[in-house]
Design a protein around this motif. Structure first.
Motif, PDB file in Angstrom:
ATOM      1  N   THR A 172      -6.285  -4.788  -1.486  1.00 37.37           N
ATOM      2  CA  THR A 172      -5.847  -4.853  -0.097  1.00 37.37           C
ATOM      3  C   THR A 172      -4.869  -3.732   0.218  1.00 37.37           C
ATOM      4  N   MET A 173      -3.945  -3.487  -0.706  1.00 42.38           N
ATOM      5  CA  MET A 173      -2.970  -2.418  -0.485  1.00 42.38           C
ATOM      6  C   MET A 173      -3.647  -1.050  -0.460  1.00 42.38           C
ATOM      7  N   ALA A 180       0.674   0.579   1.615  1.00 40.47           N
ATOM      8  CA  ALA A 180       0.628   1.035   0.231  1.00 40.47           C
ATOM      9  C   ALA A 180       1.784   1.985  -0.075  1.00 40.47           C
ATOM     10  N   ALA A 181       2.991   1.489   0.063  1.00 44.65           N
ATOM     11  CA  ALA A 181       4.151   2.296  -0.322  1.00 44.65           C
ATOM     12  C   ALA A 181       4.115   2.483  -1.830  1.00 44.65           C
ATOM     13  N   PRO A 182       4.456   3.662  -2.327  1.00 43.00           N
ATOM     14  CA  PRO A 182       4.344   3.933  -3.768  1.00 43.00           C
ATOM     15  C   PRO A 182       5.129   2.961  -4.638  1.00 43.00           C
ATOM     16  N   ASN A 183       6.313   2.587  -4.226  1.00 45.16           N
ATOM     17  CA  ASN A 183       7.100   1.681  -5.075  1.00 45.16           C
ATOM     18  C   ASN A 183       6.524   0.266  -5.069  1.00 45.16           C
ATOM     19  N   LEU A 195       3.290  -0.475  -4.577  1.00 46.85           N
ATOM     20  CA  LEU A 195       2.051  -0.379  -5.349  1.00 46.85           C
ATOM     21  C   LEU A 195       2.340  -0.352  -6.844  1.00 46.85           C
ATOM     22  N   GLU A 196       3.381   0.360  -7.224  1.00 49.49           N
ATOM     23  CA  GLU A 196       3.748   0.411  -8.637  1.00 49.49           C
ATOM     24  C   GLU A 196       4.179  -0.959  -9.142  1.00 49.49           C
ATOM     25  N   ASP A 197       4.952  -1.701  -8.325  1.00 49.37           N
ATOM     26  CA  ASP A 197       5.358  -3.057  -8.717  1.00 49.37           C
ATOM     27  C   ASP A 197       4.151  -3.983  -8.862  1.00 49.37           C
ATOM     28  N   GLU A 198       3.197  -3.851  -7.942  1.00 48.50           N
ATOM     29  CA  GLU A 198       1.990  -4.676  -8.017  1.00 48.50           C
ATOM     30  C   GLU A 198       1.178  -4.354  -9.274  1.00 48.50           C
ATOM     31  N   LEU A 199       1.095  -3.080  -9.612  1.00 48.16           N
ATOM     32  CA  LEU A 199       0.371  -2.686 -10.819  1.00 48.16           C
ATOM     33  C   LEU A 199       1.063  -3.210 -12.072  1.00 48.16           C
TER      34      LEU A 199
END
Length: 154
Positions: free
Chosen positions: A30-31, A38-41, A43-47
């Motif tokens: 979804t992001m 899809a802010a980079p930080n 997205l990184e937390d979600e990953l």
């Protein structure tokens, strides 16, 4: 749940862990599909969360091999699936189509075996006819031992 590998792992625990992993995949998709969110930080937390939930699921399965992972109905957790079905699912083909193909193959193989059985039966009858013409006394004795009382041509 998954942090305590010495406890008995149930089917419900495994399903919950798989659902968490699938939900994380959905959130990440979804992001990625909506670039505004899809802010980079984030997205990184979600990953990172996805990675940790995936590791938990792997550890849960690994601990199940040493402990007794059972369904609530007390049957074995480990199931075997036909590799052909897995390939169909990987290719995005409906599993019902796999079932149709398997049934068609079974019918085809059944017809082949039926034909072979009929050919063997015909061959046995022809051999018995030949044996009766060459060895009539032995053929008569064979029919008596077999319990076949019908008379054939002399």
């Amino acid at each position: 749940m998954s942090s305590n590998p010495s406890s008995s792992v149930t089917w419900g625990d495994f399903c919950k862990e798989v659902n968490k992993v699938l939900w994380k995949v959905h959130e990440i998709e979804t992001m990625l599909n909506d670039p505004e969110n899809a802010a980079p930080n984030i997205l990184e937390d979600e990953l990172v969360d996805y990675h940790s939930s995936l590791i938990n699921a792997i550890n849960l399965v690994a601990s199940s091999s040493s402990s007794s992972m059972e369904k609530d109905s007390s049957s074995s957790f480990h199931k075997e699936f036909p590799i052909g079905l897995i390939h169909y699912l990987d290719e995005g083909i409906n599993p019902d189509e796999y079932l149709r193909e398997v049934f068609r193959a079974c019918v085809r193989d059944n017809q082949m075996v039926k034909g072979r059985a009929e050919m063997l039966s015909t061959m046995a009858a022809k051999l018995q006819t030949k044996v009766e013409s060459v060895f009539p006394d032995e053929a008569q004795e064979y029919r008596q031992l077999k319990g076949d009382d019908k008379e054939t041509k002399p």
